[in-house]
Design a protein around this motif. Structure first.
Motif, PDB file in Angstrom:
ATOM      1  N   LYS A 237      16.910   3.416   2.984  1.00  0.00           N
ATOM      2  CA  LYS A 237      17.383   2.310   3.824  1.00  0.00           C
ATOM      3  C   LYS A 237      17.959   2.851   5.122  1.00  0.00           C
ATOM      4  O   LYS A 237      18.620   3.884   5.145  1.00  0.00           O
ATOM      5  CB  LYS A 237      18.449   1.511   3.083  1.00  0.00           C
ATOM      6  CG  LYS A 237      17.910   0.700   1.925  1.00  0.00           C
ATOM      7  CD  LYS A 237      19.028   0.149   1.043  1.00  0.00           C
ATOM      8  CE  LYS A 237      19.925  -0.815   1.767  1.00  0.00           C
ATOM      9  NZ  LYS A 237      20.951  -1.397   0.869  1.00  0.00           N
ATOM     10  N   ASP A 238      17.702   2.117   6.200  1.00  0.00           N
ATOM     11  CA  ASP A 238      18.367   2.415   7.461  1.00  0.00           C
ATOM     12  C   ASP A 238      19.108   1.162   7.919  1.00  0.00           C
ATOM     13  O   ASP A 238      19.189   0.178   7.173  1.00  0.00           O
ATOM     14  CB  ASP A 238      17.375   2.927   8.515  1.00  0.00           C
ATOM     15  CG  ASP A 238      16.278   1.913   8.849  1.00  0.00           C
ATOM     16  OD1 ASP A 238      16.523   0.690   8.727  1.00  0.00           O
ATOM     17  OD2 ASP A 238      15.171   2.336   9.235  1.00  0.00           O
ATOM     18  N   THR A 239      19.629   1.182   9.107  1.00  0.00           N
ATOM     19  CA  THR A 239      20.466   0.066   9.572  1.00  0.00           C
ATOM     20  C   THR A 239      19.686  -1.230   9.783  1.00  0.00           C
ATOM     21  O   THR A 239      20.288  -2.301   9.908  1.00  0.00           O
ATOM     22  CB  THR A 239      21.177   0.434  10.886  1.00  0.00           C
ATOM     23  OG1 THR A 239      20.198   0.836  11.858  1.00  0.00           O
ATOM     24  CG2 THR A 239      22.155   1.588  10.657  1.00  0.00           C
ATOM     25  N   LYS A 240      18.365  -1.138   9.823  1.00  0.00           N
ATOM     26  CA  LYS A 240      17.550  -2.322  10.031  1.00  0.00           C
ATOM     27  C   LYS A 240      16.847  -2.792   8.753  1.00  0.00           C
ATOM     28  O   LYS A 240      16.140  -3.793   8.780  1.00  0.00           O
ATOM     29  CB  LYS A 240      16.500  -2.057  11.118  1.00  0.00           C
ATOM     30  CG  LYS A 240      17.096  -1.797  12.496  1.00  0.00           C
ATOM     31  CD  LYS A 240      16.004  -1.600  13.533  1.00  0.00           C
ATOM     32  CE  LYS A 240      16.602  -1.344  14.922  1.00  0.00           C
ATOM     33  NZ  LYS A 240      15.550  -1.147  15.950  1.00  0.00           N
ATOM     34  N   SER A 241      17.048  -2.088   7.652  1.00  0.00           N
ATOM     35  CA  SER A 241      16.314  -2.409   6.423  1.00  0.00           C
ATOM     36  C   SER A 241      16.703  -3.771   5.858  1.00  0.00           C
ATOM     37  O   SER A 241      15.846  -4.602   5.547  1.00  0.00           O
ATOM     38  CB  SER A 241      16.553  -1.330   5.367  1.00  0.00           C
ATOM     39  OG  SER A 241      16.044  -0.085   5.789  1.00  0.00           O
ATOM     40  N   LYS A 294      28.725  -2.603   9.710  1.00  0.00           N
ATOM     41  CA  LYS A 294      28.396  -3.659  10.676  1.00  0.00           C
ATOM     42  C   LYS A 294      26.887  -3.822  10.844  1.00  0.00           C
ATOM     43  O   LYS A 294      26.161  -2.858  11.082  1.00  0.00           O
ATOM     44  CB  LYS A 294      29.037  -3.348  12.027  1.00  0.00           C
ATOM     45  CG  LYS A 294      28.894  -4.476  13.039  1.00  0.00           C
ATOM     46  CD  LYS A 294      29.643  -4.175  14.323  1.00  0.00           C
ATOM     47  CE  LYS A 294      29.507  -5.316  15.329  1.00  0.00           C
ATOM     48  NZ  LYS A 294      30.239  -5.054  16.582  1.00  0.00           N
ATOM     49  N   GLY A 295      26.420  -5.068  10.712  1.00  0.00           N
ATOM     50  CA  GLY A 295      25.020  -5.389  10.916  1.00  0.00           C
ATOM     51  C   GLY A 295      24.127  -5.096   9.730  1.00  0.00           C
ATOM     52  O   GLY A 295      22.917  -5.324   9.799  1.00  0.00           O
ATOM     53  N   THR A 296      24.693  -4.593   8.631  1.00  0.00           N
ATOM     54  CA  THR A 296      23.892  -4.245   7.460  1.00  0.00           C
ATOM     55  C   THR A 296      24.431  -4.946   6.218  1.00  0.00           C
ATOM     56  O   THR A 296      25.448  -5.621   6.251  1.00  0.00           O
ATOM     57  CB  THR A 296      23.903  -2.718   7.204  1.00  0.00           C
ATOM     58  OG1 THR A 296      25.152  -2.352   6.591  1.00  0.00           O
ATOM     59  CG2 THR A 296      23.721  -1.940   8.496  1.00  0.00           C
ATOM     60  N   ASN A 297      23.726  -4.734   5.112  1.00  0.00           N
ATOM     61  CA  ASN A 297      24.175  -5.242   3.822  1.00  0.00           C
ATOM     62  C   ASN A 297      24.631  -4.091   2.925  1.00  0.00           C
ATOM     63  O   ASN A 297      24.678  -4.212   1.705  1.00  0.00           O
ATOM     64  CB  ASN A 297      23.039  -6.020   3.140  1.00  0.00           C
ATOM     65  CG  ASN A 297      23.542  -6.993   2.089  1.00  0.00           C
ATOM     66  OD1 ASN A 297      24.521  -7.699   2.309  1.00  0.00           O
ATOM     67  ND2 ASN A 297      22.884  -7.036   0.941  1.00  0.00           N
ATOM     68  N   THR A 298      24.981  -2.973   3.552  1.00  0.00           N
ATOM     69  CA  THR A 298      25.353  -1.748   2.842  1.00  0.00           C
ATOM     70  C   THR A 298      26.860  -1.529   2.923  1.00  0.00           C
ATOM     71  O   THR A 298      27.432  -1.557   4.017  1.00  0.00           O
ATOM     72  CB  THR A 298      24.627  -0.533   3.446  1.00  0.00           C
ATOM     73  OG1 THR A 298      23.212  -0.745   3.357  1.00  0.00           O
ATOM     74  CG2 THR A 298      24.990   0.751   2.706  1.00  0.00           C
ATOM     75  N   PRO A 299      27.525  -1.285   1.789  1.00  0.00           N
ATOM     76  CA  PRO A 299      28.982  -1.086   1.828  1.00  0.00           C
ATOM     77  C   PRO A 299      29.360   0.296   2.359  1.00  0.00           C
ATOM     78  O   PRO A 299      28.643   1.277   2.142  1.00  0.00           O
ATOM     79  CB  PRO A 299      29.383  -1.230   0.354  1.00  0.00           C
ATOM     80  CG  PRO A 299      28.172  -0.797  -0.406  1.00  0.00           C
ATOM     81  CD  PRO A 299      26.999  -1.266   0.410  1.00  0.00           C
ATOM     82  N   ASP A 300      30.482   0.352   3.032  1.00  0.00           N
ATOM     83  CA  ASP A 300      31.073   1.617   3.457  1.00  0.00           C
ATOM     84  C   ASP A 300      31.927   2.126   2.286  1.00  0.00           C
ATOM     85  O   ASP A 300      32.899   1.483   1.901  1.00  0.00           O
ATOM     86  CB  ASP A 300      31.938   1.385   4.697  1.00  0.00           C
ATOM     87  CG  ASP A 300      32.481   2.673   5.294  1.00  0.00           C
ATOM     88  OD1 ASP A 300      32.566   3.683   4.561  1.00  0.00           O
ATOM     89  OD2 ASP A 300      32.837   2.668   6.489  1.00  0.00           O
TER      90      ASP A 300
END
Length: 323
Positions: A237-241, A294-300
């Motif tokens: 996954k990347d920031t646009k996935s 920010k801008g993704t569905n991935t948690p920090d």
């Protein structure tokens, strides 16, 4: 007889109201006994989810506490733990229930793109050891989960909804054959190498382990058309996935410290994201805006990692002091 029936109905109604009142009183007492930080956590979650609600705590808004909130540790005297899955079967049950909740009411109804992410193998180092055997075990574990999910969504295929299993454009023919065998009679299997299949208006798609930009773009395109798409354990996954408008239905991530599992980050939709230690004590509970990159569905993961490290260190200090 009619008179006796009337009195029995009235007795049950009065009994029900007394039970509700008892719960309200107990809830208020529990709330006011909370530390101020816990009260803030409760208000931060509930005030914005109750229409026309002020910040004042009342019997009415306490009655809207969900069972999941009690398990999130808002009331330590009631239940301050979240149970993480003890087995693959427990995990599958948690994930499937969360996914079905997200299908029924996604975060963004106009964009029903859902995600489910968890370790496919119980041994943390297996997927990363580079062996062909581990990769094949992970593939089979993901296929088995997808098959179980599809059968749960549509236990009687002839009654609907119609379901489809989408296979990554980079997946091998072996994976395609195995998936077809596992889902035979319940779902149609398509490879994204052949493009996006034709879908009915209410069809539900499960996308198994997408691994390149084309796979993720296909998922977004299908969801933009109104069809529910559930991504299972996406790779690379990347920031646009997956955009932030998607819904993380289920997320389970073991958090390690000193090469040991020290806790977990878990999300079971519609509940919040919870960081828990190895004893299932809740260390934090936050919503999407507080944890997603920010801008993704991935948690920090950084804040959760620090919390479990602190919990381990504090436990070690208490042990040395004999507490």
């Amino acid at each position: 007889k009619m008179k006796s029936l009337f009195y029995e109905i009235m007795r049950l109604i009065i009994k029900g109201k007394l039970l509700a009142l008892t719960f309200s009183i107990a809830s208020c007492a529990a709330f006011h006994a909370l530390p101020s930080s816990r009260k803030s956590l409760y208000r931060a979650h509930h005030v914005r989810n109750i229409p026309n609600q002020s910040t004042k705590t009342t019997f009415q808004n306490l009655e809207q506490i969900r069972v999941t909130d009690l398990s999130m540790g808002l009331f330590p005297g009631v239940n301050s733990r979240i149970t993480f899955p003890k087995s693959a079967s427990d995990r599958d049950t948690q994930a499937i229930n969360a996914i079905k909740s997200a299908i029924a009411a996604p975060k963004n109804p106009s964009f029903p793109l859902l995600e489910c992410e968890f370790p496919a193998l119980t041994a943390l180092n297996k997927l990363g050891d580079g062996s062909l055997r581990s990769a094949q075990e992970a593939e089979q574990a993901n296929i088995s989960f997808a098959s179980k999910l599809l059968k749960s969504i549509a236990p009687f295929p002839f009654l609907g909804p119609k379901t489809s299993l989408l296979i990554s454009s980079q997946a091998s023919n072996t994976v395609l054959r195995s998936a077809s065998e596992k889902t035979k009679g319940s779902s149609t299997v398509f490879s994204l190498r052949d493009g996006i299949p034709e879908l009915g208006l209410d069809d539900i798609c499960v996308l198994l382990t997408p691994s390149n930009r084309n796979d993720y773009q296909a998922a977004q395109k299908i969801a933009s058309g109104g069809n529910t798409v559930i991504i299972i354990n996406g790779f690379a996954k990347d920031t646009k996935s997956v955009p932030s408008t998607a819904t993380m239905a289920y997320f389970l991530k073991p958090l390690t410290y000193n090469s040991q599992i020290a806790g977990y980050l878990i999300r079971k939709y519609p509940s919040q994201w919870a960081t828990i230690d190895a004893d299932s004590n809740v260390l934090s509970s936050v919503d999407d805006s507080d944890i997603l990159v920010k801008g993704t569905n991935t948690p920090d993961l950084r804040a959760s990692g620090r919390l479990v490290q602190k919990a381990v260190d504090e436990q070690a200090i208490r042990a040395r002091r004999g507490n």
